[in-house]
Enzyme design. Sequence first.
Site, short mmCIF file in Angstrom:
data_model
loop_
_atom_site.label_atom_id
_atom_site.label_comp_id
_atom_site.label_asym_id
_atom_site.label_seq_id
_atom_site.Cartn_x
_atom_site.Cartn_y
_atom_site.Cartn_z
N HIS A 5 2.35 5.69 -8.95
CA HIS A 5 2.78 6.58 -7.86
C HIS A 5 4.22 7.08 -8.05
CE1 HIS A 5 4.66 2.98 -5.80
NE2 HIS A 5 5.52 3.91 -5.41
N ASP A 53 -2.55 1.16 -9.28
CA ASP A 53 -1.21 1.77 -9.28
C ASP A 53 -0.40 1.25 -10.46
OD1 ASP A 53 1.01 3.18 -8.57
OD2 ASP A 53 1.46 2.02 -6.76
N GLN A 147 12.08 0.13 -0.41
CA GLN A 147 12.12 1.47 -0.96
C GLN A 147 13.12 1.53 -2.12
OE1 GLN A 147 11.72 1.01 2.34
NE2 GLN A 147 9.69 1.95 2.44
N GLY A 148 12.66 2.04 -3.25
CA GLY A 148 13.49 2.10 -4.45
C GLY A 148 13.14 1.04 -5.47
N ASP A 149 12.35 0.04 -5.09
CA ASP A 149 11.94 -1.01 -6.02
C ASP A 149 10.63 -0.68 -6.73
OD1 ASP A 149 14.09 -2.80 -5.60
OD2 ASP A 149 13.17 -3.49 -3.74
N SER A 150 9.96 0.39 -6.31
CA SER A 150 8.64 0.70 -6.85
C SER A 150 8.62 0.72 -8.38
CB SER A 150 8.18 2.08 -6.35
OG SER A 150 7.70 2.00 -5.04
#
Length: 509
Positions: A5, A53, A147-150
């Site tokens: 993603h 994913d 958020q930002g660790d994906s």
Amino acid sequence: MSAAHCFSSVSTSRWRVSLGRQNLEGSNPNEESSTVAEIVLHPAYDSVTSNNDIALLRLSSPVQFTDYIRPVCLAAGDSVFNSGTDSWVTGWGAVQEGEPLPFPETLQEVEVPVLGNRQCNCLNGVGTITDNMICAGLLAGGKDSCQGDSGGPMVNQQGSVWVQSGIVSFGYGCARPNLPGVYARVSNYQSWINSHIKSDKPGFVQFSSSGLDADNSYTCPGLPPPPVTAPGSIESAKSSVCGKASMNSHAAGDRGLVPGGIWPWMVSLYKNGVYTCGGTLISKNFVLTSAQCFSTSNPDEREWRVLLGPRLVNGTEEFVMTRGVKRIKLSGFMSSNIALLKLTKRASTGHFIQPVCMDISKARSFPVGTRCWVAGRDMGSRSGETHKADSGLRGIETQVASCGTGSDPDNICTYAMNLQKGDQGGPLFCKSDSSWFQVAVVSTSGNKSVRSDLQVFAKASRFSSFLKETVDDMPSPAAAATGNAAGFSISLLLCLAVPIISLFLVSGC
């Protein structure tokens, strides 16, 4: 390796990979960077459900390992992560909801326990968590990826080795009570990863958890009953059942690609990450295929993987489960031999995975006119090419025909079919009473007839002694059952805002 993603396309022009980096801002004396030659997204990635994913980035040039740049080992397909298993997640994401990482944006780590998929499904909404996911977090909240660790890693320590079990995928907010983070389960993608890495392959490590997993008994409204292995339990009772196809809605004359669950005993055999043959699950421990799938009489079990539970998702194929091979045994007949593969771990049955019945007592009759099917891989018209993940499972209907006078009683004939390379090792199966039986194993170099309108197969019952001696948990026929499934929408964790990412290497573990 990263999350699918994170990429809106497979264009590599805007991407660089940073390695050995500690801070997003300021000095990084141990940093190296590389451009990206190729971005490979999993073909069955579903942006709505976040299933599959996972993505691979091929670097433009090899990386030089240092004390600050090392590859991580990957969880092998048979890994077990019980609820409570200690895990670590690293990244440059927000330190809490709405609060970005402060200057100089130094790499962060957080310790979180694995939360079993059953409990995670109940907390996130039954149907949200698939077998391709793994969850981690505290029920009290307070620790999580954000958020930002994906795309970043979740790792677990086994002895002196760190093994990546997850890829940061999605969650509802960050560190909220009773809402654990969700990760792509790396162990389910060993074959897919190996199929895209031709040299310097990753190091896969089988991670083991000791003791019973408390998650196995967790339940909530709408969640299917848990598997229980005690005597007389649900799981032990189901182990004696075969030939069910609760999602089968095929009508007479149907052919072509079939949705998941239609033929739940179908499996795919991959050798070193490349599709090689079809096969069938005949018990929770054994898969049946053609001996012609193996180039030697003593094949190396380590080269083979079994993918179970094929199903179509948004027009592409995915698998519910993957298993290693513990032993391969070939029958010793003069011709038309079969092979049995013992799995390294019992298959868990469900709507998409069920064993087919075998008539080892030779008591079943399949008279002329009986409707039967052959199921195998759709290789298309690209002769000689390896199987593509989205080719899918196809079915061909036929009928039992007379083999003529003087025919061998150990053979069965059907009307001729256009068998292809992808059908090798698959089954010819027919229905008797309310259960499906495998009547023969397809061998595309055999199964011929002197009459152009017939196909001749060696009956599977010919190998009754071999099957009885080898398979110790052969199931019995039972009536079909029905069931329902549900789907839910979810929110994705955001990727880093800048197109510079730091990834754990997977080659050279």
